[in-house]
Structure formats: structure tokens, C-alpha cells
Design a protein around this motif. Structure first.
Motif, PDB file in Angstrom:
ATOM      1  N   ASP A 173      -2.888 -11.648   2.538  1.00 16.89           N
ATOM      2  CA  ASP A 173      -4.342 -11.416   2.901  1.00 16.89           C
ATOM      3  C   ASP A 173      -4.587 -12.129   4.090  1.00 16.89           C
ATOM      4  OD1 ASP A 173      -3.094 -14.283   3.217  1.00 16.89           O
ATOM      5  OD2 ASP A 173      -3.602 -14.680   1.006  1.00 16.89           O
ATOM      6  N   ASP A 174      -5.766 -12.710   4.207  1.00 14.56           N
ATOM      7  CA  ASP A 174      -6.547 -12.744   5.509  1.00 14.56           C
ATOM      8  C   ASP A 174      -5.458 -14.275   5.750  1.00 14.56           C
ATOM      9  OD1 ASP A 174      -8.115 -10.842   5.430  1.00 14.56           O
ATOM     10  OD2 ASP A 174      -9.453 -12.188   4.720  1.00 14.56           O
ATOM     11  N   VAL A 200       1.027 -10.729  -0.722  1.00 13.94           N
ATOM     12  CA  VAL A 200       0.190 -10.598  -1.992  1.00 13.94           C
ATOM     13  C   VAL A 200       1.311  -9.168  -3.326  1.00 13.94           C
ATOM     14  CG1 VAL A 200      -1.474 -12.048  -1.492  1.00 13.94           C
ATOM     15  CG2 VAL A 200      -1.699  -9.500  -1.134  1.00 13.94           C
ATOM     16  N   THR A 246      -3.352  -6.094  -5.034  1.00 17.32           N
ATOM     17  CA  THR A 246      -4.474  -6.858  -4.608  1.00 17.32           C
ATOM     18  C   THR A 246      -5.926  -6.572  -3.982  1.00 17.32           C
ATOM     19  OG1 THR A 246      -2.628  -8.455  -4.843  1.00 17.32           O
ATOM     20  CG2 THR A 246      -4.176  -9.485  -4.270  1.00 17.32           C
ATOM     21  N   LYS A 247      -6.567  -7.765  -4.529  1.00 15.67           N
ATOM     22  CA  LYS A 247      -8.308  -7.287  -3.896  1.00 15.67           C
ATOM     23  C   LYS A 247      -8.165  -7.821  -3.617  1.00 15.67           C
ATOM     24  CE  LYS A 247     -12.964  -7.927  -5.213  1.00 15.67           C
ATOM     25  NZ  LYS A 247     -14.093  -7.970  -7.028  1.00 15.67           N
ATOM     26  N   GLY A 248      -8.948  -7.147  -1.718  1.00 15.61           N
ATOM     27  CA  GLY A 248      -9.232  -8.700  -0.154  1.00 15.61           C
ATOM     28  C   GLY A 248      -7.165  -7.920   0.010  1.00 15.61           C
ATOM     29  N   GLY A 249      -6.670  -7.530   0.113  1.00 18.27           N
ATOM     30  CA  GLY A 249      -4.980  -7.811  -0.040  1.00 18.27           C
ATOM     31  C   GLY A 249      -5.358  -6.168   0.996  1.00 18.27           C
ATOM     32  N   LYS A 250      -4.657  -5.852   2.032  1.00 17.11           N
ATOM     33  CA  LYS A 250      -3.918  -4.762   3.057  1.00 17.11           C
ATOM     34  C   LYS A 250      -2.240  -4.915   3.581  1.00 17.11           C
ATOM     35  CE  LYS A 250      -5.240  -7.544   6.815  1.00 17.11           C
ATOM     36  NZ  LYS A 250      -6.107  -7.921   8.357  1.00 17.11           N
TER      37      LYS A 250
END
Length: 361
Positions: free
Chosen positions: A293-294, A299, A303-307
Motif C-alpha cells: 500500500d502507500d 497487503v 487488494t484495492k488501492g494496493g500496487k
């Protein structure tokens, strides 16, 4: 607000931060004449093959004649170009490097050099600085600092010659942070240094190697703030432990339970820096591919928002937050080890045992 003329951040002359999710075209290397020291194997060979396939003219420099010639023959067949050459070079020998650059100038299709990769390097070879053996002798034995010779002196020779020849390529262009893509056949003035995660974090019992790679980092940080005077851009790669045969069984046992990076991610990161002539004064670290995540926390996949990333900017803001990168990177690696658990450790131990038997490649 009045501009601070003593702002060291601005004096570094970096291009904007690298967005590693932004697409780039490897074909932007087309037409460039590139020297790669230590180019017969490892990352050097990976760079050479990738760039040759995308239209660059590659000079593979190495002490291994057999591997070097074999690689160049393969590159010529696959690319359909005869403008790839092997040149024997011992990077610790000044005259050998001088001859390499003169040969490249002579055989370059456009009579100049566009980029140089100071890739030649070795792990700890010679005297172990922290080994107490021999305390019972009257006189200390003279140490063997071969790793220092290759990884520091050799890199300095390469950089010195690159800074001499790159500005003399009258067809080259100075780096520009323009948002416009470089496009094909853009002449260049580029030095790509190969550091290591050991440039940022200590590795126990790898004293010479860690010292030498810290020196490469120091060279990068110093050179990037002055090379712009001659229109030369300087970038750095810092690979973590990468899953290649160069890591011995003992090293694999030490890393068991963690994760290693992939060679293709190192080649991709190097190709981005080589192809995109807008990038200057930037360092990229390559590690295991993970979902974060940011806040650099591991994660689960999707996962939503993960990269998903395997490449990070290192020392992107080192005049502002000196240790932020190291803290986040090490924290992420520790999270990987916890996530993989005992199963991951067991798999890595099994692989370490099978590698010396030639059962894994």
C-alpha cells in the motif's frame, strides 16, 4: 517567496521522480552505441541482449573471452545486426579500458559513444577484513583487495573515460526533463552505475563488497550534481539479492524464508533508465515483486488501492529524508518473510541444496 539560491536540493539537478508504472518504449535505445563492462554474464548480458534486440549498438567488455564472443554471436543472429562487438577488457587495468573506449569509437556506426554501463563487479574475493585468523603471527599478511580493485578502481576508470568521451560525441544531445518522450534514434550522454542494496544496507561478512558498493553510491551522488555541466546524465541501479546462479548455496540458506528479486526486473529497470533520456540523477532499487500500500505495508494480492512493485526509487529525496527509503524497504522485506513463513523457508532450503547438484537453473 524568494528563491533560495543555496538550495542544495535544486543544485543536484535531478529530473522529476521516476514513475515506474508509466510505460516506456525499449526501442528508444535504437541507434545508441553502448559500452557494457562485465557484459558477458549476469545483468550485463541481460542488458546487452535486450538492447541489441531493440536496435542499440552494443559493446560487450569482459575478461571472459569465451562467454563474451558467444554472447555477441547470439546477439548478432537474433538482432540481425553486425554492430555488436566483444572487446576483451580487464577493468582494473587502465590501458585495457583505454583500448576498450578507443575500439568502441572506431567501430561505432556513428563514430561516437552514447552511453556507458559500469557493470563489472565481483563479490568478496581476497582478504576477509573481519576474520581474526593469523593473530599468532608476528607480522600481518599483506591483504588482497581484489574486490576493491574491480568494484571501485575499475568503476572509477570506466567513469573517468566515459566523462571524457561522451561529451565528444557531436551527435549526442543534452538530457532534457521535457514531458515529451525521447523517441527513437535520440543521441545520448548517459552513465549507468550498478550499485547494490549493499550500497544502502550493510551485509554481514561482506566487508569489501559493502565498502565498494557504498563507494559507487557516493560516486553517483557526487557525480550527478556536477556531470550536468557536460550534459551527461548519471543514474544508478541498486539490485537486492537476485535469483541467479551467482548466489551460492550458503547465501541461499542465509536468505531462506525471505524472497529474492528476478533478473528480468533488473533488466527492465536498467532499460527504462537507458531508454528514457529524460531521466537524470535517479536511483532505482530492485527487490522481490510484492503487493504494497502507500505506506509500504505488505497487503494481499488484488487488494484495492494496493500496487504490485519490484522497483522502487532509492535516494529520490535523500537531501530531505535520508533514511526513509532504507527503513521502508527493510520493513517491507521483513513483512515478506513473515508472510511466507516456515513453508517458504523450507522451499528455499530445498532449492539451496539442489543448486550445487545442477538440478535447478
Amino acid at each position: 517567496m524568494a528563491k533560495d539560491h543555496n538550495n542544495v536540493v535544486e543544485m543536484v539537478r535531478q529530473s522529476p521522480p521516476v514513475d515506474t508504472t508509466e510505460p516506456y518504449d525499449p526501442a528508444w535505445v535504437a541507434g545508441k552505441t553502448i559500452i557494457i563492462t562485465g557484459g558477458a554474464s549476469g545483468f550485463g548480458a541481460g542488458f546487452a541482449k535486450k538492447w541489441a534486440l531493440n536496435g542499440a549498438n552494443v559493446f560487450v567488455a569482459d575478461v571472459n573471452r569465451e562467454k563474451g564472443k558467444e554472447l555477441v554471436e547470439e546477439m548478432r543472429k537474433e538482432s540481425g545486426s553486425e554492430h555488436h562487438h566483444f572487446v576483451y577488457c580487464d577493468v582494473t587495468n587502465w590501458q585495457s579500458q583505454v583500448d576498450l573506449f578507443r575500439t568502441a569509437i572506431k567501430l561505432s556506426p556513428h563514430g561516437g559513444i552514447d552511453a556507458v554501463v559500469a557493470n563489472a563487479g565481483i563479490t568478496d574475493v581476497g582478504s576477509t577484513v573481519d576474520d581474526p585468523k593469523g593473530l599468532d603471527v608476528k607480522e600481518p599478511p599483506e591483504p588482497v583487495f581484489k574486490t576493491i580493485d574491480v568494484n571501485i578502481i575499475g568503476v572509477l576508470y570506466t567513469t573517468h573515460l566515459a566523462m571524457f568521451w561522451l561529451p565528444r560525441n557531436d551527435k549526442s544531445t543534452k538530457p532534457s526533463p521535457s514531458k515529451l518522450p525521447p523517441g527513437p534514434y535520440t543521441r545520448d550522454r548517459h552513465i549507468l552505475l550498478i550499485g547494490s542494496i549493499a550500497s544502502l544496507c550493510p551485509i554481514p561478512h561482506q566487508i569489501q563488497y559493502g565498502t565498494s558498493k557504498h563507494a559507487v553510491l557516493g560516486l553517483f551522488r557526487s557525480l550527478r550534481s556536477s556531470s550536468f555541466i557536460h550534459g551527461v546524465r548519471v543514474n544508478l541501479l541498486c539490485p537486492y539479492f537476485i535469483d541467479t546462479p551467482i548466489i551460492p548455496a550458503a547465501g541461499r540458506l542465509l536468505l531462506a524464508g525471505g524472497a529474492m528479486g528476478k533478473p528480468e526486473d533488473v533488466v527492465d529497470a536498467g532499460t527504462r533508465l537507458m531508454a528514457d533520456s529524460r531521466i537524470a540523477g535517479r536511483a532505482l532499487a530492485i527487490g522481490p515483486k510484492v503487493m504494497i500500500d502507500d505506506e509500504w505495508q505488505l497487503v494481499p494480492q488484488n487488494t484495492k488501492g494496493g500496487k504490485e512493485v519490484a522497483v522502487w526509487e532509492a535516494y529520490a529525496d535523500d537531501f530531505v529524508e535520508v533514511d526513509a527509503f532504507t527503513r521502508r524497504f527493510v520493513g517491507m522485506l521483513n513483512s515478506v518473510e513473515r508472510t511466507r513463513g516456515w513453508i517458504g523457508w523450507a522451499i528455499d532450503v530445498a532449492k539451496a541444496a539442489l543448486y550445487p547438484l545442477g538440478l535447478l537453473k
